[in-house]
Design a protein around this motif. Structure first.
Motif, PDB file in Angstrom:
ATOM      1  N   ALA A 120       0.854  -1.193   0.000  1.00  0.00           N
ATOM      2  CA  ALA A 120       0.000   0.000   0.000  1.00  0.00           C
ATOM      3  C   ALA A 120       0.887   1.239   0.000  1.00  0.00           C
ATOM      4  O   ALA A 120       1.971   1.232   0.579  1.00  0.00           O
ATOM      5  CB  ALA A 120      -0.909   0.004   1.226  1.00  0.00           C
ATOM      6  N   HIS A 125      -5.476   3.238  -1.237  1.00  0.00           N
ATOM      7  CA  HIS A 125      -5.189   1.920  -0.672  1.00  0.00           C
ATOM      8  C   HIS A 125      -5.679   1.821   0.768  1.00  0.00           C
ATOM      9  O   HIS A 125      -6.246   0.805   1.181  1.00  0.00           O
ATOM     10  CB  HIS A 125      -3.688   1.631  -0.735  1.00  0.00           C
ATOM     11  CG  HIS A 125      -3.172   1.506  -2.129  1.00  0.00           C
ATOM     12  ND1 HIS A 125      -1.832   1.629  -2.441  1.00  0.00           N
ATOM     13  CD2 HIS A 125      -3.815   1.284  -3.306  1.00  0.00           C
ATOM     14  CE1 HIS A 125      -1.680   1.476  -3.742  1.00  0.00           C
ATOM     15  NE2 HIS A 125      -2.857   1.264  -4.286  1.00  0.00           N
ATOM     16  N   LEU A 126      -5.464   2.879   1.538  1.00  0.00           N
ATOM     17  CA  LEU A 126      -5.955   2.874   2.923  1.00  0.00           C
ATOM     18  C   LEU A 126      -7.473   2.768   2.966  1.00  0.00           C
ATOM     19  O   LEU A 126      -8.037   2.063   3.820  1.00  0.00           O
ATOM     20  CB  LEU A 126      -5.502   4.133   3.651  1.00  0.00           C
ATOM     21  CG  LEU A 126      -4.054   4.170   4.130  1.00  0.00           C
ATOM     22  CD1 LEU A 126      -3.744   5.508   4.796  1.00  0.00           C
ATOM     23  CD2 LEU A 126      -3.758   3.025   5.094  1.00  0.00           C
ATOM     24  N   VAL A 129      -8.436  -0.818   2.353  1.00  0.00           N
ATOM     25  CA  VAL A 129      -8.210  -1.651   3.544  1.00  0.00           C
ATOM     26  C   VAL A 129      -9.325  -1.431   4.565  1.00  0.00           C
ATOM     27  O   VAL A 129      -9.808  -2.373   5.196  1.00  0.00           O
ATOM     28  CB  VAL A 129      -6.831  -1.341   4.159  1.00  0.00           C
ATOM     29  CG1 VAL A 129      -6.675  -2.029   5.507  1.00  0.00           C
ATOM     30  CG2 VAL A 129      -5.720  -1.781   3.215  1.00  0.00           C
ATOM     31  N   TYR A 139      -0.508  -6.418   8.151  1.00  0.00           N
ATOM     32  CA  TYR A 139       0.439  -5.303   8.062  1.00  0.00           C
ATOM     33  C   TYR A 139       0.445  -4.779   6.628  1.00  0.00           C
ATOM     34  O   TYR A 139      -0.011  -5.458   5.694  1.00  0.00           O
ATOM     35  CB  TYR A 139       1.856  -5.735   8.477  1.00  0.00           C
ATOM     36  CG  TYR A 139       2.534  -6.620   7.458  1.00  0.00           C
ATOM     37  CD1 TYR A 139       3.324  -6.069   6.450  1.00  0.00           C
ATOM     38  CD2 TYR A 139       2.371  -7.995   7.482  1.00  0.00           C
ATOM     39  CE1 TYR A 139       3.931  -6.872   5.494  1.00  0.00           C
ATOM     40  CE2 TYR A 139       2.973  -8.806   6.541  1.00  0.00           C
ATOM     41  CZ  TYR A 139       3.747  -8.246   5.547  1.00  0.00           C
ATOM     42  OH  TYR A 139       4.328  -9.054   4.588  1.00  0.00           O
ATOM     43  N   LEU A 140       0.983  -3.582   6.477  1.00  0.00           N
ATOM     44  CA  LEU A 140       1.124  -2.978   5.154  1.00  0.00           C
ATOM     45  C   LEU A 140       2.602  -2.806   4.818  1.00  0.00           C
ATOM     46  O   LEU A 140       3.387  -2.341   5.664  1.00  0.00           O
ATOM     47  CB  LEU A 140       0.429  -1.613   5.112  1.00  0.00           C
ATOM     48  CG  LEU A 140      -1.071  -1.616   5.432  1.00  0.00           C
ATOM     49  CD1 LEU A 140      -1.602  -0.188   5.410  1.00  0.00           C
ATOM     50  CD2 LEU A 140      -1.844  -2.485   4.454  1.00  0.00           C
ATOM     51  N   VAL A 142       4.869  -0.524   2.834  1.00  0.00           N
ATOM     52  CA  VAL A 142       4.655   0.835   2.336  1.00  0.00           C
ATOM     53  C   VAL A 142       5.921   1.369   1.669  1.00  0.00           C
ATOM     54  O   VAL A 142       6.991   1.438   2.284  1.00  0.00           O
ATOM     55  CB  VAL A 142       4.244   1.764   3.495  1.00  0.00           C
ATOM     56  CG1 VAL A 142       4.002   3.185   2.976  1.00  0.00           C
ATOM     57  CG2 VAL A 142       2.988   1.228   4.182  1.00  0.00           C
ATOM     58  N   PHE A 166       1.722   8.628   5.747  1.00  0.00           N
ATOM     59  CA  PHE A 166       0.938   7.423   5.501  1.00  0.00           C
ATOM     60  C   PHE A 166       0.764   6.630   6.801  1.00  0.00           C
ATOM     61  O   PHE A 166      -0.344   6.185   7.130  1.00  0.00           O
ATOM     62  CB  PHE A 166       1.641   6.554   4.450  1.00  0.00           C
ATOM     63  CG  PHE A 166       0.831   5.374   3.995  1.00  0.00           C
ATOM     64  CD1 PHE A 166       0.083   5.443   2.832  1.00  0.00           C
ATOM     65  CD2 PHE A 166       0.814   4.205   4.733  1.00  0.00           C
ATOM     66  CE1 PHE A 166      -0.679   4.356   2.420  1.00  0.00           C
ATOM     67  CE2 PHE A 166       0.070   3.117   4.331  1.00  0.00           C
ATOM     68  CZ  PHE A 166      -0.679   3.186   3.164  1.00  0.00           C
ATOM     69  N   GLU A 169      -1.880   7.730   9.205  1.00  0.00           N
ATOM     70  CA  GLU A 169      -3.258   7.488   8.788  1.00  0.00           C
ATOM     71  C   GLU A 169      -3.644   6.013   8.848  1.00  0.00           C
ATOM     72  O   GLU A 169      -4.825   5.685   8.725  1.00  0.00           O
ATOM     73  CB  GLU A 169      -3.462   7.997   7.355  1.00  0.00           C
ATOM     74  CG  GLU A 169      -3.258   9.499   7.184  1.00  0.00           C
ATOM     75  CD  GLU A 169      -4.284  10.295   7.976  1.00  0.00           C
ATOM     76  OE1 GLU A 169      -5.441   9.859   8.037  1.00  0.00           O
ATOM     77  OE2 GLU A 169      -3.923  11.349   8.540  1.00  0.00           O
ATOM     78  N   SER A 170      -2.678   5.147   9.023  1.00  0.00           N
ATOM     79  CA  SER A 170      -2.942   3.707   8.975  1.00  0.00           C
ATOM     80  C   SER A 170      -3.231   3.135  10.357  1.00  0.00           C
ATOM     81  O   SER A 170      -2.548   3.454  11.325  1.00  0.00           O
ATOM     82  CB  SER A 170      -1.733   2.974   8.376  1.00  0.00           C
ATOM     83  OG  SER A 170      -1.929   1.573   8.450  1.00  0.00           O
ATOM     84  N   GLU A 171      -4.231   2.261  10.431  1.00  0.00           N
ATOM     85  CA  GLU A 171      -4.505   1.550  11.678  1.00  0.00           C
ATOM     86  C   GLU A 171      -3.664   0.281  11.781  1.00  0.00           C
ATOM     87  O   GLU A 171      -3.634  -0.349  12.832  1.00  0.00           O
ATOM     88  CB  GLU A 171      -5.989   1.195  11.763  1.00  0.00           C
ATOM     89  CG  GLU A 171      -6.904   2.402  11.879  1.00  0.00           C
ATOM     90  CD  GLU A 171      -8.357   2.009  12.047  1.00  0.00           C
ATOM     91  OE1 GLU A 171      -8.653   0.795  11.980  1.00  0.00           O
ATOM     92  OE2 GLU A 171      -9.192   2.906  12.229  1.00  0.00           O
ATOM     93  N   CYS A 174       2.977  -0.586   9.697  1.00  0.00           N
ATOM     94  CA  CYS A 174       3.519  -0.266   8.375  1.00  0.00           C
ATOM     95  C   CYS A 174       5.015  -0.586   8.334  1.00  0.00           C
ATOM     96  O   CYS A 174       5.774  -0.119   9.185  1.00  0.00           O
ATOM     97  CB  CYS A 174       3.320   1.213   8.057  1.00  0.00           C
ATOM     98  SG  CYS A 174       1.598   1.694   7.855  1.00  0.00           S
TER      99      CYS A 174
END
Length: 230
Positions: A120, A125-126, A129, A139-140, A142, A166, A169-171, A174
């Motif tokens: 991602a 992409h986020l 998900v 996991y991403l 990145v 990024f 913003e991701s839960e 990464c």
């Protein structure tokens, strides 16, 4: 060797993505064995030119080389991961790209205890998900952080600042990938990385064990500076 029967602890701190060409005459398994001895926590078999049988053969060699000291996932080949598990090889999961619904298929096929990683690098992409059932992706991956020759079709580089935006913003955890060097580890850890993924830094290293140890040391130092080991 035994096949995984339950979720393995997810340590993404030093993530090795294999490249058979860069490993050279030493072979992928020998490089992985040395890198894991140096502290690599997760290994991804990536060989887009190998057949399913060839990848299964390599996975068998990698499972022996790793011997339970690190996680083992397969890039983009759910069929290979499933076949390996049927043979009793300790393959922990897959890492898939953004094409179609590969991550949801992987979760359905491998079950809740497997590891499913997803590439991602954009807000779109986020959002994709976020629409998936919770628990689909673990996991991403990145990136790229910088332009890299190991992935010629890579998207525009994020840089460390782009990665930080990024990750905020991701839960999901990464992992930074693409052109990552030892000198980037502290900045990426401070930017919120759950780990750093490397290809050429280890596959082309004269001493993969020593270089892996340097990455682990840098990661632990960065984590300690941030207030705790992660």
């Amino acid at each position: 060797m035994t096949a995984p029967t339950e979720r393995t602890a997810l340590d993404l701190s030093l993530y090795l993505v294999t490249d058979a060409a860069l490993c050279g005459e030493r072979g992928v398994a020998a490089v992985v064995e040395a890198a894991v001895a140096g502290g690599v926590s997760i290994v991804q078999l990536r060989d887009k030119h190998a057949s399913a049988d060839e990848q299964l053969h390599t996975l068998e060699a990698l499972a022996s080389a790793i011997d339970g000291r690190a996680l083992l996932v397969v890039n983009d080949r759910l069929d290979v991961a499933l076949a390996a598990r049927e043979r009793g090889l300790p393959v922990d999961g897959v890492h898939v790209g953004q094409a179609d619904a590969a991550s949801e298929r992987a979760r359905d096929a491998l079950g809740p205890d497997a590891i499913v990683g997803l590439t991602a690098n954009s807000a779109e992409h986020l959002a994709a998900v976020a629409r998936m059932p919770r628990g689909t992706v673990d996991y991403l991956g990145v990136g790229v952080i910088r332009p890299t020759s190991t992935k010629p079709d890579h998207p525009p580089a994020l840089g460390i600042d782009g990665f930080a935006r990024f990750a905020r913003e991701s839960e999901l955890p990464c992992v930074a990938i693409g052109g990552v060097t030892l000198g980037d580890v502290a900045a990426l850890r401070a930017a919120g990385a759950a780990g750093v993924a490397v290809v050429s830094a280890l596959c082309a290293a004269a001493d993969p064990r020593a270089v892996a140890g340097e990455f682990v040391g840098a990661w632990q130092a960065a984590a300690a500076a941030a207030g705790g080991i992660r």
